[in-house]
Scaffold this motif. Structure first.
Motif, PDB file in Angstrom:
ATOM      1  N   ARG A 174     -65.548   9.922 -11.689  1.00 40.31           N
ATOM      2  CA  ARG A 174     -65.246   9.241 -12.946  1.00 40.31           C
ATOM      3  C   ARG A 174     -65.974   9.915 -14.113  1.00 40.31           C
ATOM      4  NH1 ARG A 174     -67.097   3.626 -11.618  1.00 40.31           N
ATOM      5  NH2 ARG A 174     -67.356   4.262  -9.454  1.00 40.31           N
ATOM      6  N   ALA A 175     -67.243  10.265 -13.884  1.00 45.83           N
ATOM      7  CA  ALA A 175     -68.002  10.951 -14.932  1.00 45.83           C
ATOM      8  C   ALA A 175     -67.364  12.297 -15.260  1.00 45.83           C
ATOM      9  CB  ALA A 175     -69.446  11.137 -14.479  1.00 45.83           C
ATOM     10  N   TRP A 176     -66.918  12.999 -14.239  1.00 55.75           N
ATOM     11  CA  TRP A 176     -66.246  14.291 -14.426  1.00 55.75           C
ATOM     12  C   TRP A 176     -64.982  14.113 -15.263  1.00 55.75           C
ATOM     13  CZ3 TRP A 176     -61.328  15.636 -12.535  1.00 55.75           C
ATOM     14  CH2 TRP A 176     -60.987  16.984 -12.620  1.00 55.75           C
ATOM     15  N   ALA A 177     -64.219  13.068 -14.971  1.00 54.43           N
ATOM     16  CA  ALA A 177     -62.978  12.836 -15.706  1.00 54.43           C
ATOM     17  C   ALA A 177     -63.249  12.480 -17.165  1.00 54.43           C
ATOM     18  CB  ALA A 177     -62.169  11.726 -15.036  1.00 54.43           C
ATOM     19  N   ILE A 196     -55.021  15.228 -16.168  1.00 52.01           N
ATOM     20  CA  ILE A 196     -55.768  14.862 -14.967  1.00 52.01           C
ATOM     21  C   ILE A 196     -54.846  14.036 -14.085  1.00 52.01           C
ATOM     22  CG2 ILE A 196     -57.782  13.676 -14.005  1.00 52.01           C
ATOM     23  CD1 ILE A 196     -59.170  14.029 -16.693  1.00 52.01           C
ATOM     24  N   SER A 197     -54.553  14.541 -12.916  1.00 50.05           N
ATOM     25  CA  SER A 197     -53.695  13.820 -11.979  1.00 50.05           C
ATOM     26  C   SER A 197     -54.534  13.137 -10.910  1.00 50.05           C
ATOM     27  CB  SER A 197     -52.717  14.787 -11.310  1.00 50.05           C
ATOM     28  OG  SER A 197     -53.422  15.697 -10.474  1.00 50.05           O
ATOM     29  N   LEU A 198     -53.911  12.252 -10.164  1.00 51.88           N
ATOM     30  CA  LEU A 198     -54.593  11.605  -9.048  1.00 51.88           C
ATOM     31  C   LEU A 198     -55.048  12.646  -8.033  1.00 51.88           C
ATOM     32  CD1 LEU A 198     -55.475   8.963  -7.732  1.00 51.88           C
ATOM     33  CD2 LEU A 198     -53.184   8.770  -6.734  1.00 51.88           C
ATOM     34  N   ALA A 199     -54.229  13.686  -7.839  1.00 51.97           N
ATOM     35  CA  ALA A 199     -54.609  14.754  -6.927  1.00 51.97           C
ATOM     36  C   ALA A 199     -55.857  15.485  -7.430  1.00 51.97           C
ATOM     37  CB  ALA A 199     -53.442  15.734  -6.758  1.00 51.97           C
ATOM     38  N   ASP A 200     -55.962  15.691  -8.744  1.00 52.66           N
ATOM     39  CA  ASP A 200     -57.151  16.335  -9.314  1.00 52.66           C
ATOM     40  C   ASP A 200     -58.401  15.503  -9.043  1.00 52.66           C
ATOM     41  OD1 ASP A 200     -55.623  18.417 -10.397  1.00 52.66           O
ATOM     42  OD2 ASP A 200     -55.286  17.319 -12.269  1.00 52.66           O
ATOM     43  N   LEU A 201     -58.290  14.193  -9.215  1.00 55.85           N
ATOM     44  CA  LEU A 201     -59.434  13.314  -8.972  1.00 55.85           C
ATOM     45  C   LEU A 201     -59.846  13.349  -7.507  1.00 55.85           C
ATOM     46  CD1 LEU A 201     -58.231  10.263 -11.101  1.00 55.85           C
ATOM     47  CD2 LEU A 201     -60.074  11.835 -11.699  1.00 55.85           C
TER      48      LEU A 201
END
Length: 334
Positions: A233-236, A244-249
């Protein structure tokens, strides 16, 4: 009611017997300027503070709190008639058990101005419902009091799954910490996002939990073997201007999309997609309040890409277009 330039907004906290001790102090902690340093932005030099917080009781005498100590009023209860906002913290005892308000409470409440804003924390909603302020409206209270509330007040549309409900003139919140969320929401509405964020930092609490967020999560603390999603979350948050996609997270967290989705909901009570949109709306609000960036730049910086997308999401969150929001929250009080 909105703040009026040139005078403090009078907040009267109505402490009833067996008031929840933690909740009793929240309005003073989050609204009274002198109690909020560091973090409270404060009024301009020589100006009045935005709020004047006063504590009253039914008979002007002390009340016993849930912690066993007595709380003394700071003002006579006649000041309720001057209140711009009235806060009713949670209580234990007969009102919760029976849903019946004592006549002296009804008489005192009747002295309030018709345009006063009412707030309840936790079981304070029983008082607002008993006064008829919630009839035909959605409201919330602590989830463990749902059965009693619905039994006493079938005319109220109780939603036990949210942190707070805002009708503008009447606001209700769930138990304990949800009162903090409600007061920060009031600060955002009255003074803007930057003021609320600074107060939250001063109090070392999360600056924003959406009112529609779940009151409780089945597994609020993940097992140690399941690394938390906090670092992701901090990275996002540092990359909201990027796609930012769900796959990226999930990739950043080092787990599958399915596992990440499950853990994220367990830890936050919401989906990653809704959290990301909310974070972007918060970024856009901050930029609209604190910068002169054109709206298309704000949309890009917040990760919405287009002005149309920003307008749709901001309108859905706060009911205002970007330009209308900026005009409202770049006003002098903010």
């Amino acid at each position: 009611m909105p703040l009026v330039a040139g005078r403090p907004h009078v907040v009267v906290v109505l402490a009833l017997d067996s008031v929840i001790a933690f909740e009793l102090g929240l309005p003073h902690r989050f609204l009274r300027a002198g109690a909020l340093d560091p973090g409270w932005p404060g009024p301009p030099t020589g100006a009045e503070p935005p709020y004047d917080v006063r504590l009253v009781t039914l008979d002007d005498g002390p009340v016993t709190t849930s912690a066993g100590y007595a709380a003394l009023p700071t003002h006579p209860n006649t000041v309720l008639a001057e209140a711009d906002t009235i806060v009713v913290p949670g209580i234990n005892g007969p009102i919760v058990e029976t849903g019946v308000l004592p006549e002296e409470l009804r008489r005192l409440a009747a002295t309030a101005r018709p345009d006063a804003r009412w707030l309840s924390i936790c079981t304070g909603a029983f008082v607002l419902a008993g006064l008829g302020l919630l009839d035909g409206r959605e409201a919330t209270t602590h989830w463990c009091h749902v059965e009693a509330f619905e039994r006493h007040f079938p005319q109220v549309h109780l939603n036990p799954d949210v942190l707070y409900v805002d009708h503008g003139d009447v606001l209700t919140s769930a138990g304990n910490a949800a009162g903090i969320d409600l007061l920060l929401h009031v600060l955002r509405s009255d003074l803007g996002t930057e003021a609320a964020n600074r107060v939250a930092r001063g109090a070392v609490v999360a600056p924003w939990r959406a009112g529609g967020q779940a009151q409780f999560i089945d597994r609020p603390v993940p097992h140690e073997s399941e690394a938390g999603t906090g670092p992701t979350r901090a990275w996002a948050l540092e990359r909201l201007d990027e796609p930012i996609s769900l796959a990226d997270l999930a990739r950043h967290a080092g787990v599958s999309v399915r596992t990440f989705t499950r853990r994220f909901r367990e830890e936050t009570g919401e989906t990653a997609g809704s959290w990301l949109v909310r974070a972007r709306v918060e970024r856009a609000r901050h930029l609209l309040e604190t910068t002169d960036l054109p709206v298309d730049r704000v949309a890009a910086e917040a990760g919405f890409g287009t002005t149309a997308s920003l307008r749709q999401q901001l309108s859905g969150a706060v009911g205002l277009s970007p330009l209308a929001y900026r005009r409202t929250y770049r006003a002098e009080p903010a």
